[in-house]
Design a protein around this motif. Structure first.
Motif: not given
Length: 600
Positions: A165, A229, A288
């Motif tokens: 991240l 993602l 996430m």
């Protein structure tokens, strides 16, 4: 040298008697969780953690990880062999879905093992722990093809996983990420960018690591709404499941850090690496949060773990170290000095630690049960309630749990006096290792804002109202036991303070958002106190009933009642002071100009 013995007796008490897991035997996944199986997993899991992971804790701290010239990483001596034993024992499969090679048991048992491993060796336990978050995201948002291709070997532990991240210029504000994902003709994406602070980003424990990477596709919004993602394997996986060529992802360096030296915290470079989108484009934020919420609960357990191991060693030291005499006269007149265990201030720190660790263990296990019930409870209403409660409690378990985990480790170091500052005793490592848990997976100030800025108002306040009702209902039934009634009375008072603080936010936060921000941390702390207080009331009721019936270990149950009363008398009153702190608002916090903070 510090030692660790898994608290299997306390775990069995919480799982079997307080939570009564067998009573959920009609639900999917619980049918195989018989008392015999639960006890066997707890005992064997505790033995494994204590005998295999714990002896390597200081080794990992002293050796750290090494990045080699070719970009590979060598973990400390013994880590690879210990991880192989972990995988061979199937410890990572406990609560994973049976369809992908897991055992499908309740998350409660998975959390038990997470606690034992994190307590025994925080750094080593992080390698499989990070993979759990990646598995959760792929399971929830991945395609059937991605499930089949990656999950079986990740769940078995043959492959590990990471979460990518953070970038050098952006941490919490993920809308600022610069990593790019360019679509390719074959349906894949070319991932380019740099990620930092990637725990377990490169290691020699497994042949492949499945990185989950946040990136932005061409033309995506600059905000967090533009995040997608991607699955980016270290080694590409062929259609038949075999490993192919090395992907264009590498470890650029390893961070030199305060603690958890045995875990490789990597700078990861993606140079046009091949990746595949998980879920929909620009919907990576939802995926996430699946990873983050799973990880946040795990980090809360890490806070418990560092407190527990520090507490265990401090108890031993306090029994052996002799200094001074008891205030009421020599406890052992035939010795030149009494054990420091006799001193009230030492007892204060040990009792506070005992009350936190046992209460926090109950809260984590109760939270795990809510995770299970949110998916498997018999009715939609029950599933919704469980989901509301665990969503509300996740930032509390992470934030308050790690704050108190660090504070407890520090207090246990204090019991050692000067010896606590010396490496060979191991206490300073526990303090250093505990510190990171307050920072990663969202610093605790962020947890407080998540709780107060998002979770309180969610669905019209449905979750917090359910929590208040849960506490009120528990306080209303004391069964006539004097200690239980005293705990319930103090808990009801603390819950009243939390309700008042909530109402103050409702009346003032919209007009002055800084008041919410300035009071959020105190609110999270107050809610942590009430939450652990709720667990102690549940524990006290069970202990009182057992004593009344004459069942089980009398000394064990009597100690539970005393510890519940200690938490009620010495921790719950803090809720009132925290409410007054919240009601002070944000005026003084925000009043001074930046220049006023400069030193003369």
């Amino acid at each position: 040298m510090p030692t660790y013995k898994a608290p299997t007796g306390d775990t069995r008490f919480i799982v079997n008697e307080v939570l009564d897991i067998e009573s959920y035997g009609n639900l999917p996944g619980f049918e195989n969780a018989t008392r015999d199986m639960i006890d066997a997993i707890i005992e064997e899991g505790g033995r494994f953690a204590s005998e295999v992971f714990a002896p390597l804790n200081q080794v990992g701290d002293q050796e750290g990880c090494t990045r080699n010239a070719d970009g590979s990483v060598t973990t400390p001596t013994g880590f690879k062999e210990a991880y192989a034993k972990y995988r061979e024992g199937g410890w990572g499969t406990l609560s994973a879905p049976a369809e992908f090679g897991g055992q499908g048991l309740p998350h409660v048992l998975g959390f038990v093992m997470e606690e034992y491993l994190a307590t025994a060796n925080h750094a080593l336990a992080m390698y499989p722990g990070l993979a759990n978050g990646a598995v959760s995201a792929i399971l929830a948002k991945g395609s059937p093809e991605q499930h089949a291709k990656y999950l079986p070997k990740m769940i078995s532990g043959e492959w590990l996983g990471t979460m990518n991240l953070t970038e050098p210029h952006c941490g919490t504000d993920l809308g600022l990420i610069r990593t790019k994902a360019e679509p390719q003709a074959d349906g894949s994406y070319a991932i380019s960018g740099t990620k930092i602070f990637i725990s377990a980003g490169e290691n020699d424990l497994v042949d492949n690591i499945i990185h989950l990477v946040l990136a932005k596709t061409p033309g995506a919004p600059e905000s967090s709404k533009g995040i997608s993602l991607f699955i980016v394997p270290k080694v590409l996986v062929n259609d038949d499941g075999s490993l192919g060529e090395r992907n264009a992802v590498s470890c650029g360096s390893i961070e030199h850090k305060m603690g958890i030296h045995g875990n490789a915290t990597c700078v990861m470079n993606y140079d046009g690496a091949k990746g595949w989108i998980v879920g929909e484009e620009c919907k990576g934020l939802a995926a996430m949060f699946i990873m983050m919420n799973a990880a946040r609960l795990g980090v809360g357990i890490q806070g418990l773990g560092q407190a527990e191991v520090a507490y265990q060693n401090a108890v031993t030291y306090a029994q052996e170290r002799r200094q001074g005499r008891a205030l009421t006269g020599p406890a052992e007149p035939d010795q030149k000095a009494d054990p420091i265990f006799v001193h009230p201030d030492v007892r204060r720190m040990l009792m506070d630690a005992k009350a936190f660790t046992e209460g926090m263990r109950a809260l984590c296990m109760w939270g795990a049960l809510q995770v299970d019930l949110s998916h498997k409870a018999a009715t939609e209403e029950e599933r919704q309630l469980a989901d509301d409660l665990i969503s509300l409690m996740t930032p509390v378990i992470k934030g308050y749990g790690t704050d108190m985990g660090y504070a407890t480790a520090t207090n246990m170091q204090q019991i050692y006096g000067g010896h606590g500052y010396i490496k060979e005793w191991g206490m300073e490592q526990f303090v250093r290792d505990a510190r990171i848990a307050m920072i990663y997976e969202g610093a605790n100030g962020i947890q407080a804002m998540d709780l107060c800025g998002r979770k309180l108002a969610m669905n019209g306040g449905r979750a917090i109202q359910a929590f208040f009702k849960l506490v009120d209902d528990e306080c209303a039934e004391t069964g006539g036991n004097e200690t239980v009634a005293a705990v319930a009375e103090r808990l009801a008072r603390a819950n009243g303070e939390l309700k008042a603080a909530t109402m103050w936010f409702m009346q003032n936060a919209m007009a002055d958002r800084n008041s919410l921000g300035a009071g959020a941390y105190a609110y999270m702390t107050a809610m942590g106190i009430v939450s652990i207080g709720l667990m102690w009331l549940k524990v006290a009721k069970v202990a009182a009933a057992k004593l009344e019936s004459g069942e089980g270990n009398t000394a064990f149950y009597e100690a539970k009642l005393v510890t519940a009363k200690h938490f009620a008398l010495r921790s719950m009153p803090q809720a009132g002071a925290l409410r007054r702190e919240i009601e002070a608002g944000g005026e003084t916090v925000m009043a001074l100009p930046v220049e006023a903070f400069a030193t003369a």
